[in-house]
Write an enzyme that holds these catalytic residues in place. Structure first.
Site, PDB file in Angstrom:
ATOM      1  N   ASP A 111      31.821  62.205  14.637  1.00  0.00           N
ATOM      2  CA  ASP A 111      32.658  63.000  15.548  1.00  0.00           C
ATOM      3  C   ASP A 111      32.056  64.348  15.942  1.00  0.00           C
ATOM      4  O   ASP A 111      32.220  64.768  17.078  1.00  0.00           O
ATOM      5  CB  ASP A 111      34.037  63.225  14.895  1.00  0.00           C
ATOM      6  CG  ASP A 111      35.095  63.686  15.882  1.00  0.00           C
ATOM      7  OD1 ASP A 111      35.115  63.176  17.014  1.00  0.00           O
ATOM      8  OD2 ASP A 111      35.911  64.561  15.522  1.00  0.00           O
ATOM      9  N   ARG A 121      47.191  65.465  18.836  1.00  0.00           N
ATOM     10  CA  ARG A 121      46.857  66.840  19.174  1.00  0.00           C
ATOM     11  C   ARG A 121      47.708  67.271  20.356  1.00  0.00           C
ATOM     12  O   ARG A 121      48.060  66.464  21.212  1.00  0.00           O
ATOM     13  CB  ARG A 121      45.375  66.946  19.564  1.00  0.00           C
ATOM     14  CG  ARG A 121      44.431  66.867  18.386  1.00  0.00           C
ATOM     15  CD  ARG A 121      42.995  67.121  18.789  1.00  0.00           C
ATOM     16  NE  ARG A 121      42.435  66.029  19.560  1.00  0.00           N
ATOM     17  CZ  ARG A 121      42.278  66.006  20.875  1.00  0.00           C
ATOM     18  NH1 ARG A 121      42.633  67.046  21.604  1.00  0.00           N
ATOM     19  NH2 ARG A 121      41.757  64.970  21.486  1.00  0.00           N
ATOM     20  N   ARG A 178      45.961  56.812  11.982  1.00  0.00           N
ATOM     21  CA  ARG A 178      44.630  57.206  11.520  1.00  0.00           C
ATOM     22  C   ARG A 178      44.333  56.777  10.092  1.00  0.00           C
ATOM     23  O   ARG A 178      45.253  56.582   9.288  1.00  0.00           O
ATOM     24  CB  ARG A 178      44.526  58.741  11.558  1.00  0.00           C
ATOM     25  CG  ARG A 178      44.693  59.356  12.941  1.00  0.00           C
ATOM     26  CD  ARG A 178      43.418  59.245  13.726  1.00  0.00           C
ATOM     27  NE  ARG A 178      43.548  59.697  15.102  1.00  0.00           N
ATOM     28  CZ  ARG A 178      42.548  60.264  15.772  1.00  0.00           C
ATOM     29  NH1 ARG A 178      41.390  60.476  15.208  1.00  0.00           N
ATOM     30  NH2 ARG A 178      42.702  60.599  17.046  1.00  0.00           N
ATOM     31  N   SER A 235      37.345  61.220  23.697  1.00  0.00           N
ATOM     32  CA  SER A 235      38.148  60.537  22.685  1.00  0.00           C
ATOM     33  C   SER A 235      38.472  59.123  23.193  1.00  0.00           C
ATOM     34  O   SER A 235      38.647  58.916  24.395  1.00  0.00           O
ATOM     35  CB  SER A 235      39.450  61.299  22.448  1.00  0.00           C
ATOM     36  OG  SER A 235      39.168  62.641  22.135  1.00  0.00           O
ATOM     37  N   LYS A 243      38.635  70.033  14.446  1.00  0.00           N
ATOM     38  CA  LYS A 243      38.507  70.455  15.846  1.00  0.00           C
ATOM     39  C   LYS A 243      38.591  71.981  15.974  1.00  0.00           C
ATOM     40  O   LYS A 243      37.888  72.576  16.779  1.00  0.00           O
ATOM     41  CB  LYS A 243      39.602  69.806  16.699  1.00  0.00           C
ATOM     42  CG  LYS A 243      39.643  68.290  16.623  1.00  0.00           C
ATOM     43  CD  LYS A 243      38.389  67.666  17.155  1.00  0.00           C
ATOM     44  CE  LYS A 243      38.544  66.148  17.260  1.00  0.00           C
ATOM     45  NZ  LYS A 243      37.319  65.513  17.741  1.00  0.00           N
ATOM     46  N   ASN A 257      48.005  56.080  17.857  1.00  0.00           N
ATOM     47  CA  ASN A 257      47.082  57.120  17.344  1.00  0.00           C
ATOM     48  C   ASN A 257      47.175  57.237  15.816  1.00  0.00           C
ATOM     49  O   ASN A 257      46.941  58.297  15.249  1.00  0.00           O
ATOM     50  CB  ASN A 257      47.391  58.469  18.009  1.00  0.00           C
ATOM     51  CG  ASN A 257      46.312  59.509  17.725  1.00  0.00           C
ATOM     52  OD1 ASN A 257      45.128  59.187  17.622  1.00  0.00           O
ATOM     53  ND2 ASN A 257      46.718  60.768  17.582  1.00  0.00           N
ATOM     54  N   ASN A 277      25.409  47.138  21.863  1.00  0.00           N
ATOM     55  CA  ASN A 277      24.960  48.422  22.413  1.00  0.00           C
ATOM     56  C   ASN A 277      23.586  48.800  21.843  1.00  0.00           C
ATOM     57  O   ASN A 277      22.871  49.622  22.415  1.00  0.00           O
ATOM     58  CB  ASN A 277      25.987  49.523  22.137  1.00  0.00           C
ATOM     59  CG  ASN A 277      27.264  49.280  22.929  1.00  0.00           C
ATOM     60  OD1 ASN A 277      27.237  48.610  23.966  1.00  0.00           O
ATOM     61  ND2 ASN A 277      28.380  49.800  22.451  1.00  0.00           N
ATOM     62  N   CYS A 297      36.596  56.365  23.250  1.00  0.00           N
ATOM     63  CA  CYS A 297      35.538  55.593  23.914  1.00  0.00           C
ATOM     64  C   CYS A 297      34.636  54.894  22.898  1.00  0.00           C
ATOM     65  O   CYS A 297      33.554  54.443  23.240  1.00  0.00           O
ATOM     66  CB  CYS A 297      34.693  56.491  24.815  1.00  0.00           C
ATOM     67  SG  CYS A 297      35.496  56.910  26.370  1.00  0.00           S
ATOM     68  N   GLY A 298      35.064  54.838  21.636  1.00  0.00           N
ATOM     69  CA  GLY A 298      34.312  54.073  20.648  1.00  0.00           C
ATOM     70  C   GLY A 298      33.202  54.836  19.930  1.00  0.00           C
ATOM     71  O   GLY A 298      32.206  54.246  19.539  1.00  0.00           O
ATOM     72  N   ARG A 310      33.955  56.412  30.452  1.00  0.00           N
ATOM     73  CA  ARG A 310      34.566  55.115  30.750  1.00  0.00           C
ATOM     74  C   ARG A 310      34.694  55.030  32.265  1.00  0.00           C
ATOM     75  O   ARG A 310      35.604  55.609  32.851  1.00  0.00           O
ATOM     76  CB  ARG A 310      35.946  55.122  30.071  1.00  0.00           C
ATOM     77  CG  ARG A 310      36.695  53.842  30.009  1.00  0.00           C
ATOM     78  CD  ARG A 310      38.044  54.089  29.343  1.00  0.00           C
ATOM     79  NE  ARG A 310      38.007  53.948  27.896  1.00  0.00           N
ATOM     80  CZ  ARG A 310      38.178  52.806  27.244  1.00  0.00           C
ATOM     81  NH1 ARG A 310      38.422  51.696  27.907  1.00  0.00           N
ATOM     82  NH2 ARG A 310      38.148  52.787  25.928  1.00  0.00           N
ATOM     83  N   HIS A 327      30.773  67.763  20.247  1.00  0.00           N
ATOM     84  CA  HIS A 327      31.666  66.634  19.940  1.00  0.00           C
ATOM     85  C   HIS A 327      30.823  65.354  19.980  1.00  0.00           C
ATOM     86  O   HIS A 327      30.936  64.545  20.898  1.00  0.00           O
ATOM     87  CB  HIS A 327      32.779  66.604  20.992  1.00  0.00           C
ATOM     88  CG  HIS A 327      33.909  65.680  20.681  1.00  0.00           C
ATOM     89  ND1 HIS A 327      34.779  65.238  21.645  1.00  0.00           N
ATOM     90  CD2 HIS A 327      34.342  65.135  19.528  1.00  0.00           C
ATOM     91  CE1 HIS A 327      35.695  64.450  21.097  1.00  0.00           C
ATOM     92  NE2 HIS A 327      35.451  64.365  19.816  1.00  0.00           N
ATOM     93  N   TYR A 362      50.379  67.077  12.042  1.00  0.00           N
ATOM     94  CA  TYR A 362      49.438  66.031  12.456  1.00  0.00           C
ATOM     95  C   TYR A 362      47.989  66.488  12.289  1.00  0.00           C
ATOM     96  O   TYR A 362      47.629  67.609  12.688  1.00  0.00           O
ATOM     97  CB  TYR A 362      49.687  65.605  13.926  1.00  0.00           C
ATOM     98  CG  TYR A 362      48.559  64.744  14.410  1.00  0.00           C
ATOM     99  CD1 TYR A 362      48.472  63.402  14.021  1.00  0.00           C
ATOM    100  CD2 TYR A 362      47.515  65.272  15.153  1.00  0.00           C
ATOM    101  CE1 TYR A 362      47.392  62.624  14.382  1.00  0.00           C
ATOM    102  CE2 TYR A 362      46.426  64.501  15.531  1.00  0.00           C
ATOM    103  CZ  TYR A 362      46.372  63.180  15.146  1.00  0.00           C
ATOM    104  OH  TYR A 362      45.294  62.419  15.488  1.00  0.00           O
ATOM    105  N   GLY A 363      47.144  65.619  11.793  1.00  0.00           N
ATOM    106  CA  GLY A 363      45.750  65.893  11.447  1.00  0.00           C
ATOM    107  C   GLY A 363      44.983  66.833  12.370  1.00  0.00           C
ATOM    108  O   GLY A 363      44.528  67.894  11.958  1.00  0.00           O
TER     109      GLY A 363
END
Ligand code: OXD
Ligand code: MN
Length: 588
Positions: free
Chosen positions: A279, A71, A372, A250, A208, A370, A500, A252-253, A403, A228, A199-200
């Site tokens: 997402d 992005r 995908r 983005s 988005k 990045n 977690n 962070c899992g 994080r 988000h 790009y996606g």
């Protein structure tokens, strides 16, 4: 042949076709015959590459231009009448200027190409939760991704009927000229224009661009929220499922948490996690006065590197059929794909993400960091039975996370809704060594919406506060988690991934009033006795360290928050100012 008689749709399409001047125009009806013909055409031109039909049935590889792999926040604009409505965290352009600039770039941009018209629904077709979009694009790759990521076809136009309530999206690869790349949003016109990228995140306009930037603005005006956030369902051994929505910046899992596999000791007892979304969440107040969340997407556009049998077996399984891989390495021995950390066997006879001979060269990556996968949600072994539910799922808890090496404890609960909005507004991540630039720099990313909020972030916070007033005591409880505390050597202390679950269990127990907590200046923190560490190689002292709140670190944090808040001037809600002062007072 057109799929609708809707005059507003047809006149907008006519205008866009007159502007971009394609050689032909094709409506995407979503039929398998049509899609198969498009796949064959993309393979014939080299746009896509068919992978091993036995090992990866229905799967394809695509490579973007090497300068077009992510992005582009610098070239992403919110084009609304008043600059202050875009706010200090967005790039703004006046609509008239943006249209003039874009019309020049789009003029004839599809010459010699086909324009594909994609009618798509964000959310199950016809659900009151859902919204319709139409994307015109000159890229087959975009068509085939949109077919996975959204619900596409004639039924969408039937659901729209004569209504003008649809989001107009125009995309052209044009010449992939980076200096003329624009991702422009016109929230007041329900319009998105994206040009010179393939790009996606820049071109799958349902994601988005619509489902966050345009939808967040629609949500403010219509009384709902576009966030988000992942959505997961946690099922206990009695078969009761509680739903959690969680926002993380983005990388962070999010996808890993959304598809979590509980540790053995939980699995044995019958605990399960169901994935509703990884997402984006569209959230409304239901008839019962509670918050209900729906995933407007129909697939996952996940980061490939790091996805493996251990980190996220469910995501990996989702990609084993009918998926598209973008910018990963190609194993020439068996026509399969590879990326960093998929396994310990980088293919010896292979091409890298650019299509150059790679052969497991240890000096450079095979897949782009990045890179995908685009995978249908229905492929996911833990996809929720409620995935297609037209009314969504009721939320018990909302979780924010970032994080942070030292600041935030493993978990804490906000004092109440407004305090929870404050917790979301101060969300931040520290840059890691993997990113460019300095290590340990704090990037504020409120509610993980920094690059995705389609209007002034100050007004967005006010909207959150207003939603809380409407919800009253039916509001979900708000928590913060931090999986990324490090020791003095910089190693992660908490194991993360499936473990977690242990924190999620505490969160649900708190919501049900089953467990106590220690009151600290930042919120309610679990006592070390209340987080289940059975079967973990972690001592109670270590856990106590993970839960520790250091007032000195938080006092330093205050000035960072104040500086960030300062950007919003009058738009900063009084309630958040009061929250900041409350924290300062509690820290002493
Ligand atoms: C994404 C992102 O691609 O948040 O989902 O960047
Ligand atoms: Mn995202």
């Amino acid at each position: 042949m057109s799929l609708t008689n809707n005059k507003q749709v047809l006149s907008w399409i006519d205008e866009m076709i007159a502007l971009t001047k394609p050689e032909s125009v094709v409506w995407i009806d979503g039929s398998e015959d049509q899609l198969e013909a498009l796949r064959a055409e993309a393979c014939a031109t080299g746009e896509m590459y068919k992978l091993n039909e036995e090992k990866l049935p229905g799967c394809y590889l695509h490579r973007t231009d090497p300068n077009d792999v992510a992005r582009v926040e610098k070239q992403t604009y919110i084009c609304c009448s008043k600059e202050e409505d875009a706010g200090p965290t967005n790039n703004w352009m006046a609509p008239a200027e943006a249209y003039a600039r874009l019309n020049e770039i789009f003029d004839g941009s599809m010459k010699g190409r086909t324009a594909y018209i994609i009618p798509y629904s964000m959310g199950p077709i016809g659900s009151p939760f859902s919204k319709v979009g139409i994307e015109i694009t000159d890229s087959i790759y975009v068509v085939l991704n949109m077919v996975i990521m959204t619900r596409v076809g004639k039924a969408v136009m039937d659901a729209l009927g004569d209504s003008n309530d649809f989001v107009r999206g125009l995309h052209s690869k044009a010449q992939l000229d980076a200096s003329k790349k624009y991702i422009c949003h016109f929230p007041e016109d329900n319009t998105i224009m994206s040009v010179n990228s393939g790009y996606g995140g820049n071109v799958l306009l349902g994601k988005k661009c619509f489902a966050l930037r345009i939808a967040s603005y629609q949500g403010k005006n219509e009384g709902w929220m576009a966030e988000h956030m992942l959505i997961l369902g946690l099922e206990n051994p009695q078969g009761e499922v509680k739903y959690i929505a969680a926002a993380f910046p983005s990388a962070c899992g999010k996808t890993n948490l959304a598809m979590l596999i509980p540790p053995e000791i939980y699995k044995k007892q019958g605990y399960k996690v169901w994935c509703v979304g990884d997402d984006i969440a569209w959230i409304r107040i239901g008839e019962d006065g509670r918050l209900w969340a729906c995933n407007p997407e129909n697939g996952f556009f996940g980061v490939a590197p790091g996805t493996n049998e251990k980190s996220n077996p469910n995501a990996l399984a989702s990609t084993r059929k009918n998926s598209i891989f973008t910018n990963v390495a190609l194993n020439l021995d068996d026509n399969t794909v590879w990326w960093e950390k998929l396994d310990n066997n980088p293919p010896k006879n292979s091409l890298d993400w650019k299509g150059d001979v790679w052969n497991a060269d240890p000096t450079r990556p095979g897949a782009h960091p990045n890179s995908r996968f685009t995978a249908p949600a229905k492929n996911c072994p833990c996809v929720s039975p409620e995935f297609d539910s037209p009314k969504g799922v009721p939320l018990t808890a909302i979780v924010f996370g970032g994080r942070r090496a030292k600041t935030a404890p493993l978990c804490y609960q906000s004092f109440d809704w407004n305090n929870g909005v404050f917790v979301g507004s101060i969300m931040a991540s520290e840059t890691t060594a993997a990113a460019t630039g300095a290590v340990g720099v704090v990037r504020r990313d409120p509610m993980a919406m920094l690059p995705f909020c389609g209007y002034n972030m100050g007004d967005y916070w006010q909207h959150w506060l207003d939603m809380g007033k409407k919800l009253g005591d039916k509001a979900p409880k708000i928590f913060n988690v931090n999986w990324f505390r490090t020791d003095d050597e910089g190693n992660f202390i908490w194991p993360g991934f499936g473990d977690n679950m242990r924190v999620l269990e505490w969160i649900i127990d708190r919501c049900e009033g089953k467990v106590g907590a220690d009151e600290t200046p930042i919120g309610y923190v679990p006592s070390a006795d209340d987080i289940n560490i059975e079967g973990l190689d972690i001592s109670k002292e270590t856990l106590e360290g993970l839960l520790d709140v250091d007032p000195e670190i938080w006092k330093k944090e205050l000035s960072g928050i104040e500086e960030f808040y300062g950007k919003f001037g009058d738009k900063l809600p009084d309630e958040l100012k009061a929250q900041l002062e409350g924290l300062r007072a509690r820290l002493g």
